[in-house]
Every structure is written in structure tokens, then in C-alpha cells.
Design a protein around this motif. Structure first.
Motif, PDB file in Angstrom:
ATOM      1  N   VAL A   6       7.813   0.751   2.509  1.00  0.00           N
ATOM      2  CA  VAL A   6       7.108   1.570   3.471  1.00  0.00           C
ATOM      3  C   VAL A   6       5.703   1.035   3.564  1.00  0.00           C
ATOM      4  O   VAL A   6       4.995   0.949   2.574  1.00  0.00           O
ATOM      5  CB  VAL A   6       7.085   3.048   3.056  1.00  0.00           C
ATOM      6  CG1 VAL A   6       6.282   3.856   4.044  1.00  0.00           C
ATOM      7  CG2 VAL A   6       8.505   3.587   2.971  1.00  0.00           C
ATOM      8  N   TRP A  21       4.370   4.611   9.802  1.00  0.00           N
ATOM      9  CA  TRP A  21       5.302   4.269   8.745  1.00  0.00           C
ATOM     10  C   TRP A  21       6.501   3.560   9.347  1.00  0.00           C
ATOM     11  O   TRP A  21       7.063   3.996  10.334  1.00  0.00           O
ATOM     12  CB  TRP A  21       5.787   5.534   8.037  1.00  0.00           C
ATOM     13  CG  TRP A  21       4.693   6.309   7.384  1.00  0.00           C
ATOM     14  CD1 TRP A  21       3.787   7.118   7.994  1.00  0.00           C
ATOM     15  CD2 TRP A  21       4.398   6.354   5.995  1.00  0.00           C
ATOM     16  NE1 TRP A  21       2.942   7.668   7.074  1.00  0.00           N
ATOM     17  CE2 TRP A  21       3.299   7.224   5.831  1.00  0.00           C
ATOM     18  CE3 TRP A  21       4.955   5.756   4.859  1.00  0.00           C
ATOM     19  CZ2 TRP A  21       2.750   7.500   4.591  1.00  0.00           C
ATOM     20  CZ3 TRP A  21       4.406   6.045   3.627  1.00  0.00           C
ATOM     21  CH2 TRP A  21       3.313   6.897   3.496  1.00  0.00           C
ATOM     22  N   LYS A  50       4.656  13.185   4.273  1.00  0.00           N
ATOM     23  CA  LYS A  50       4.855  11.942   3.531  1.00  0.00           C
ATOM     24  C   LYS A  50       6.305  11.781   3.061  1.00  0.00           C
ATOM     25  O   LYS A  50       6.914  10.723   3.241  1.00  0.00           O
ATOM     26  CB  LYS A  50       3.907  11.876   2.338  1.00  0.00           C
ATOM     27  CG  LYS A  50       3.985  10.576   1.540  1.00  0.00           C
ATOM     28  CD  LYS A  50       2.953  10.569   0.421  1.00  0.00           C
ATOM     29  CE  LYS A  50       2.963   9.236  -0.329  1.00  0.00           C
ATOM     30  NZ  LYS A  50       4.236   9.015  -1.065  1.00  0.00           N
ATOM     31  N   GLU A  54       8.818   8.842   4.646  1.00  0.00           N
ATOM     32  CA  GLU A  54       9.376   7.792   3.792  1.00  0.00           C
ATOM     33  C   GLU A  54      10.900   7.763   3.863  1.00  0.00           C
ATOM     34  O   GLU A  54      11.513   6.699   3.908  1.00  0.00           O
ATOM     35  CB  GLU A  54       8.909   7.988   2.355  1.00  0.00           C
ATOM     36  CG  GLU A  54       7.426   7.719   2.153  1.00  0.00           C
ATOM     37  CD  GLU A  54       6.998   7.966   0.712  1.00  0.00           C
ATOM     38  OE1 GLU A  54       7.735   8.661  -0.028  1.00  0.00           O
ATOM     39  OE2 GLU A  54       5.934   7.465   0.328  1.00  0.00           O
ATOM     40  N   LYS A  58      13.440   4.835   5.284  1.00  0.00           N
ATOM     41  CA  LYS A  58      14.365   4.313   4.278  1.00  0.00           C
ATOM     42  C   LYS A  58      15.798   4.406   4.780  1.00  0.00           C
ATOM     43  O   LYS A  58      16.597   3.468   4.603  1.00  0.00           O
ATOM     44  CB  LYS A  58      14.216   5.083   2.970  1.00  0.00           C
ATOM     45  CG  LYS A  58      15.152   4.605   1.865  1.00  0.00           C
ATOM     46  CD  LYS A  58      14.942   5.405   0.588  1.00  0.00           C
ATOM     47  CE  LYS A  58      15.895   4.937  -0.512  1.00  0.00           C
ATOM     48  NZ  LYS A  58      15.698   5.726  -1.777  1.00  0.00           N
TER      49      LYS A  58
END
Length: 361
Positions: A6, A21, A50, A54, A58
Motif C-alpha cells: 500500500v 491508496w 485506514k 488497505e 489488498k
């Protein structure tokens, strides 16, 4: 591609001022063409997203670029839904201008962030336009984008989590007031002392130049704000709601239901999403009338009914969530977002549900 990472990219806002991100090899610029805008709630910040950001990159590598909004953080969330919506619209426009490869857009918003996002898309909406081109047979058909776009991008997912779509004024809409009529009436008169203009908007006690409350205006299109047309442009609209223990946003207002429509369900464990207890699809009731005005009223019961009718002119997927067995159930409003990855980790299955059902094409 190397190890999935990330990377906070510095291409948009400069070093130290971005919140983009994406999955990447090191800090290589992502080739993702789908912008996901995450909007936090009142007195919140971009850090609240956050965990979700992430996990999005992912689980959806090279497919999404996540931008956690940072234009309305902390005390700026008290300036009113309209002011925050204008800031968010400007912020999204700047992000898109810096990313010419983007072609799709989605929003994921928590709490009042859902109202801010609804205002922003009303500003960013580009009405349908007829285009002419010559096809392989030499014909020149008229092709119309029936949905319109959001700032020129195809609108995909509009997802809200514990958002007070019907406001906070009605009975048990703010559960920590315990459903006591006297306290709910008092809150209408003092809420501006705590949450300023945002509080007025939430309790529908704002009256700008004699106009109806902002939330009531946001269930129809105006001359330059296409609130309902913008919602209709998205391929899917989803509301995630806490059925209990959310002391800030009630079940009815976050799920866009009348009290008599709140579903009964058996809380049988779901092995994949243990906190998701009910799902349904509510079809649009009058999708062809999204840009028509609704009758205004000063009576709150009628205002709430108008909000329900207005918003339900488009279809909604409804996902009901319960943390009744959780040790942190009294923080359900934050757990459902995983606001803190340590304290609110039990909400991870809700984030996973969002990702697993996220529409990419």
C-alpha cells in the motif's frame, strides 16, 4: 507485480498532503481506473478509513484507487452538509483531473459522510447527453447515456454505512435520547450549540431564506444540483445499518425505512459475515420521477415520509448488521466502519462484505 503493498502516493497533493491508496510495486503509480472515494463522519478524519482502504487495495489489486477524503476533517465537519459537500466535490474534481486514466467512480461513506457524499454527487453529476458517431455500416445513430456521469466518470457503487438519511429528528432516530419525546424536542433547540450548522441540517431545523430543510431539498433535483439524478446514475446503491447499539444513528434512518418496515430476523450465525443478519433489495418505486419535486411540509412526520418516498424512487440494497454479542457493541457506530483497527476489529466482516459485493464492471 511483486509483493502487494500500500503506497501513499504523492502525485496528487504533494508530499505529506495526500491520502491516495493503491496496490503497487514499491511506489509505482497505479494503473487502476476505478476511483473509490471514502468519506468519514462527523468530527472524523481520513485516518478513520485506514483499515478499509488497505483492505480494498489488498483484495482488489490494480483495480481500484482509494482516496480517503481529507477536505472536511475534525471541526470542519460542523460547517454544514452543503458546505462540506461543496468541498468534497471540489476535492474529487481535483483528484480526477490528476488521474486521466480514471473511468469509473464509487463512494463509500460513513455516518454524516453519506449525506455529504450525496450532496457532492449532486454537484458533480453531468446530465445525459446524446452523442452521434458513424458506425461500421456508415449509419449515424443517436446514442444516449441514460444514467449520466459523475464528473465524467461512470458511476458504479454508492455505499453508505450508518448514515442518517432521514435526519436525526424523529422518534428514536438518535437512540441515546432514549426515545423520550421531551429530550428529542429539546435536542432540536440546542443541537446547533454543539454541532452548529451540521446539527441544524441533521435535525431539519434549518431554513435558508425560507427554503425547506436541506435534507428535504436533497430528494429532488434543482437547477444546478442533481441530487436524485446523481443517485440514479449509480449502478448500485447500498445502505449498511446497525439494527441496535448504535446510539448515534438509528436503524430506521440509516436503512431508509418506515418504522413498520423494519424487518424481523433470526440471528443465525453467518460463517462468512457473522455480523450481517439481514439483506434485501428494495426496488425503485418511481424511478421515472426522480427529477420531480415533492410536496413540502412543516410537519415532521410528513417531512420524514417525504424523505422516504423521495429516496426510494431509486432502488437500494439494504444490509442490516448486528453486534449484539460483541464486547464493544455499545460502540457499534464505529465498529461497523472499523474506525480503529484494534478496538473495532469485529467489524472487519462488514468491510469484507462491502469488498466482496463491490461492483467493478
Amino acid at each position: 507485480m511483486g509483493d502487494l503493498g500500500v503506497c501513499k502516493e504523492e502525485a496528487i497533493n504533494g508530499a505529506g498532503g495526500t491520502d491516495m491508496w493503491s496496490s503497487s510495486d514499491g511506489c509505482t503509480v497505479s494503473k487502476a481506473d476505478h476511483l473509490v472515494v471514502m468519506v468519514h463522519g462527523i468530527l472524523g478524519s481520513n485516518a478513520n478509513w485506514k483499515f478499509a482502504a488497505e483492505h480494498f487495495v489488498k483484495m482488489l489489486p490494480d483495480k481500484v484507487l482509494v482516496h480517503c477524503s481529507e477536505r472536511n476533517m475534525n471541526k470542519l465537519t460542523l460547517d454544514g452538509v452543503d458546505v462540506m459537500g461543496e468541498r468534497l466535490a471540489e476535492e474529487v474534481t481535483e483528484v480526477i483531473k490528476g488521474r486521466p486514466n480514471l473511468c469509473k467512480i464509487s463512494f463509500v461513506a460513513h455516518s454524516i459522510g453519506g449525506l455529504v457524499a450525496r450532496y457532492a454527487i449532486g454537484r458533480l453529476y453531468r446530465p445525459q447527453r446524446s452523442k452521434s458517431f458513424q458506425d461500421s455500416d456508415g449509419q449515424i445513430p443517436d446514442i444516449e447515456n441514460s444514467r449520466g456521469t459523475i464528473c465524467g466518470l461512470e458511476a458504479m457503487n454508492f455505499i453508505t454505512i450508518a448514515t442518517p438519511h432521514l435526519g436525526s429528528r424523529g422518534n428514536k432516530q438518535v437512540p441515546f435520547l432514549f426515545g423520550l419525546t421531551a429530550m428529542e424536542k429539546l435536542a432540536c433547540h440546542v443541537i446547533h450549540l454543539i454541532f452548529r450548522q451540521t446539527g441544524r441540517h441533521l435535525f431539519l431545523v434549518d431554513s435558508d431564506d425560507g427554503k425547506p430543510p436541506l435534507l428535504q431539498r436533497m430528494v429532488e433535483d434543482s437547477d444546478d444540483l442533481y441530487f436524485m439524478s446523481a443517485l440514479q446514475a449509480f449502478k448500485r446503491r447500498v445502505v449498511y445499518s446497525n439494527v441496535a447499539y448504535d446510539h448515534i444513528v438509528g436503524w430506521r434512518t440509516s436503512s431508509i425505512r418506515r418504522n413498520s418496515e423494519l424487518p424481523k430476523f433470526e440471528e443465525t450465525p453467518n460463517k462468512i459475515y457473522p455480523h450481517v443478519v439481514h439483506e434485501e433489495i428494495s426496488n425503485g418505486e418511481n424511478p421515472d420521477k426522480c427529477n420531480e419535486a415533492i410536496i413540502t411540509s412543516d410537519d415532521y412526520d410528513m417531512i420524514e415520509e417525504n424523505l422516504v418516498r423521495g429516496l426510494r424512487r431509486v432502488s437500494w440494497e439494504k444490509v442490516d448488521v448486528s453486534f449484539h454479542t460483541s464486547k464493544v457493541r455499545f460502540a457499534a457506530h464505529s465498529v461497523i466502519q472499523v474506525k480503529d483497527p484494534v478496538m473495532h476489529s469485529e467489524g472487519a466482516d462488514v468491510i469484507q462484505h462491502i469488498i466482496d459485493h463491490f461492483l467493478l464492471t
